[in-house]
Motif scaffolding. Structure first.
Motif, PDB file in Angstrom:
ATOM      1  N   GLN A  33       0.839  -1.196   0.000  1.00  0.00           N
ATOM      2  CA  GLN A  33       0.000   0.000   0.000  1.00  0.00           C
ATOM      3  C   GLN A  33       0.876   1.248   0.000  1.00  0.00           C
ATOM      4  O   GLN A  33       1.626   1.475   0.941  1.00  0.00           O
ATOM      5  N   TRP A  34       0.780   2.010  -1.065  1.00  0.00           N
ATOM      6  CA  TRP A  34       1.543   3.248  -1.219  1.00  0.00           C
ATOM      7  C   TRP A  34       0.652   4.437  -0.901  1.00  0.00           C
ATOM      8  O   TRP A  34      -0.519   4.455  -1.268  1.00  0.00           O
ATOM      9  N   ASP A  35       1.233   5.456  -0.265  1.00  0.00           N
ATOM     10  CA  ASP A  35       0.457   6.687  -0.142  1.00  0.00           C
ATOM     11  C   ASP A  35       0.615   7.476  -1.447  1.00  0.00           C
ATOM     12  O   ASP A  35       1.603   7.322  -2.174  1.00  0.00           O
ATOM     13  N   ASP A  36      -0.368   8.284  -1.753  1.00  0.00           N
ATOM     14  CA  ASP A  36      -0.411   8.998  -3.034  1.00  0.00           C
ATOM     15  C   ASP A  36       0.786   9.922  -3.236  1.00  0.00           C
ATOM     16  O   ASP A  36       1.324  10.010  -4.338  1.00  0.00           O
ATOM     17  N   GLU A  37       1.227  10.576  -2.172  1.00  0.00           N
ATOM     18  CA  GLU A  37       2.333  11.524  -2.272  1.00  0.00           C
ATOM     19  C   GLU A  37       3.644  10.830  -2.653  1.00  0.00           C
ATOM     20  O   GLU A  37       4.380  11.294  -3.532  1.00  0.00           O
ATOM     21  N   THR A  38       3.945   9.708  -2.009  1.00  0.00           N
ATOM     22  CA  THR A  38       5.176   8.982  -2.315  1.00  0.00           C
ATOM     23  C   THR A  38       5.127   8.406  -3.724  1.00  0.00           C
ATOM     24  O   THR A  38       6.104   8.491  -4.475  1.00  0.00           O
ATOM     25  N   ALA A  39       3.995   7.833  -4.103  1.00  0.00           N
ATOM     26  CA  ALA A  39       3.851   7.284  -5.459  1.00  0.00           C
ATOM     27  C   ALA A  39       4.037   8.374  -6.504  1.00  0.00           C
ATOM     28  O   ALA A  39       4.739   8.180  -7.509  1.00  0.00           O
ATOM     29  N   ALA A  40       3.447   9.538  -6.280  1.00  0.00           N
ATOM     30  CA  ALA A  40       3.584  10.646  -7.230  1.00  0.00           C
ATOM     31  C   ALA A  40       5.037  11.105  -7.323  1.00  0.00           C
ATOM     32  O   ALA A  40       5.538  11.382  -8.421  1.00  0.00           O
ATOM     33  N   ALA A  41       5.734  11.181  -6.204  1.00  0.00           N
ATOM     34  CA  ALA A  41       7.134  11.608  -6.209  1.00  0.00           C
ATOM     35  C   ALA A  41       8.011  10.618  -6.976  1.00  0.00           C
ATOM     36  O   ALA A  41       8.911  11.017  -7.729  1.00  0.00           O
ATOM     37  N   VAL A  42       7.775   9.317  -6.807  1.00  0.00           N
ATOM     38  CA  VAL A  42       8.545   8.303  -7.528  1.00  0.00           C
ATOM     39  C   VAL A  42       8.279   8.420  -9.028  1.00  0.00           C
ATOM     40  O   VAL A  42       9.204   8.384  -9.838  1.00  0.00           O
ATOM     41  N   ARG A  43       7.015   8.589  -9.388  1.00  0.00           N
ATOM     42  CA  ARG A  43       6.687   8.749 -10.815  1.00  0.00           C
ATOM     43  C   ARG A  43       7.289  10.035 -11.374  1.00  0.00           C
ATOM     44  O   ARG A  43       7.804  10.047 -12.489  1.00  0.00           O
ATOM     45  N   ASP A  44       7.226  11.105 -10.583  1.00  0.00           N
ATOM     46  CA  ASP A  44       7.794  12.391 -11.031  1.00  0.00           C
ATOM     47  C   ASP A  44       9.307  12.310 -11.217  1.00  0.00           C
ATOM     48  O   ASP A  44       9.884  13.077 -11.979  1.00  0.00           O
ATOM     49  N   ALA A  45       9.936  11.363 -10.532  1.00  0.00           N
ATOM     50  CA  ALA A  45      11.385  11.183 -10.665  1.00  0.00           C
ATOM     51  C   ALA A  45      11.741  10.481 -11.977  1.00  0.00           C
ATOM     52  O   ALA A  45      12.914  10.315 -12.294  1.00  0.00           O
ATOM     53  N   GLY A  46      10.718  10.050 -12.722  1.00  0.00           N
ATOM     54  CA  GLY A  46      10.973   9.400 -14.004  1.00  0.00           C
ATOM     55  C   GLY A  46      10.883   7.886 -13.961  1.00  0.00           C
ATOM     56  O   GLY A  46      11.394   7.202 -14.847  1.00  0.00           O
ATOM     57  N   VAL A  47      10.216   7.366 -12.960  1.00  0.00           N
ATOM     58  CA  VAL A  47      10.100   5.920 -12.781  1.00  0.00           C
ATOM     59  C   VAL A  47       8.724   5.455 -13.238  1.00  0.00           C
ATOM     60  O   VAL A  47       7.709   6.097 -12.959  1.00  0.00           O
ATOM     61  N   ASP A  48       8.704   4.314 -13.945  1.00  0.00           N
ATOM     62  CA  ASP A  48       7.451   3.667 -14.302  1.00  0.00           C
ATOM     63  C   ASP A  48       7.035   2.832 -13.105  1.00  0.00           C
ATOM     64  O   ASP A  48       7.538   1.725 -12.904  1.00  0.00           O
ATOM     65  N   LEU A  49       6.130   3.353 -12.286  1.00  0.00           N
ATOM     66  CA  LEU A  49       5.687   2.690 -11.063  1.00  0.00           C
ATOM     67  C   LEU A  49       4.334   2.030 -11.296  1.00  0.00           C
ATOM     68  O   LEU A  49       3.389   2.689 -11.740  1.00  0.00           O
TER      69      LEU A  49
END
Length: 175
Positions: A33-49
């Protein structure tokens, strides 16, 4: 990256940025279970999450459905058996074998053996697991035997220590 869910992006930000700078692409598959903020930050870093439903699928399921490849049935079976352990379904006894073997051997050996034999491990590996489980059982029994249980309001809280599977000690205490 598989099966890791950071509690805070700050804990992984520098390392993830370095990986993104070095690699042509970075993919991350998880079922926690990911929180929305962390998931968004990982995606914003250029990662296909890709994050799956944590109570329905394991990380291997997420990875198999996310990669652009037609995996044969034995890999779907590896995913199903891994899911059985990952989600604590406890319906397939091979799942504990895979989990214990993965923990006790180095990653290269695990990948080579499961790649060659799938979820039906060869007899020599089954013997190895059986021998290691004798020690594992003793360590779990010791941790359970020294546990102290206290009532705190409506809850029973247990505390113990030992170098063994925390999940299995907790399950034994719960039982």
């Amino acid at each position: 990256v598989c099966a890791l869910c950071p509690d805070e992006y700050a804990w992984i930000g520098d390392e993830l940025a370095a990986a993104v700078d070095l690699a042509e692409s970075v993919s991350w598959y998880d079922h926690h279970q990911w929180d929305d903020e962390t998931a968004a930050a990982v995606r914003d870093a250029g990662v296909d999450l890709v994050v799956g439903e944590s109570d329905e699928e394991g990380t291997v399921d997420v990875t198999l459905r996310s990669l652009d490849h037609d995996f044969d049935e034995r890999w779907r079976e590896v995913a199903a058996v891994t899911r059985d352990h990952d989600l604590w379904q406890k319906e397939d006894p091979r799942s504990d074998d895979l989990a214990d073997y993965a923990y006790w051997t180095d990653p290269e050996e695990y990948v080579a053996v499961v790649g060659a034999f799938g979820v039906d491990l060869p007899p020599v590996v089954e013997q190895y697991i059986e021998l290691r489980r004798v020690e594992k059982s003793k360590l779990i029994e010791a941790a359970v035997s020294r546990a102290e249980l206290k009532q705190i309001g409506p809850w029973t809280v247990g505390g113990t220590y030992g170098r063994c599977s925390q999940n299995e000690v907790a399950e034994a205490l719960r039982e």
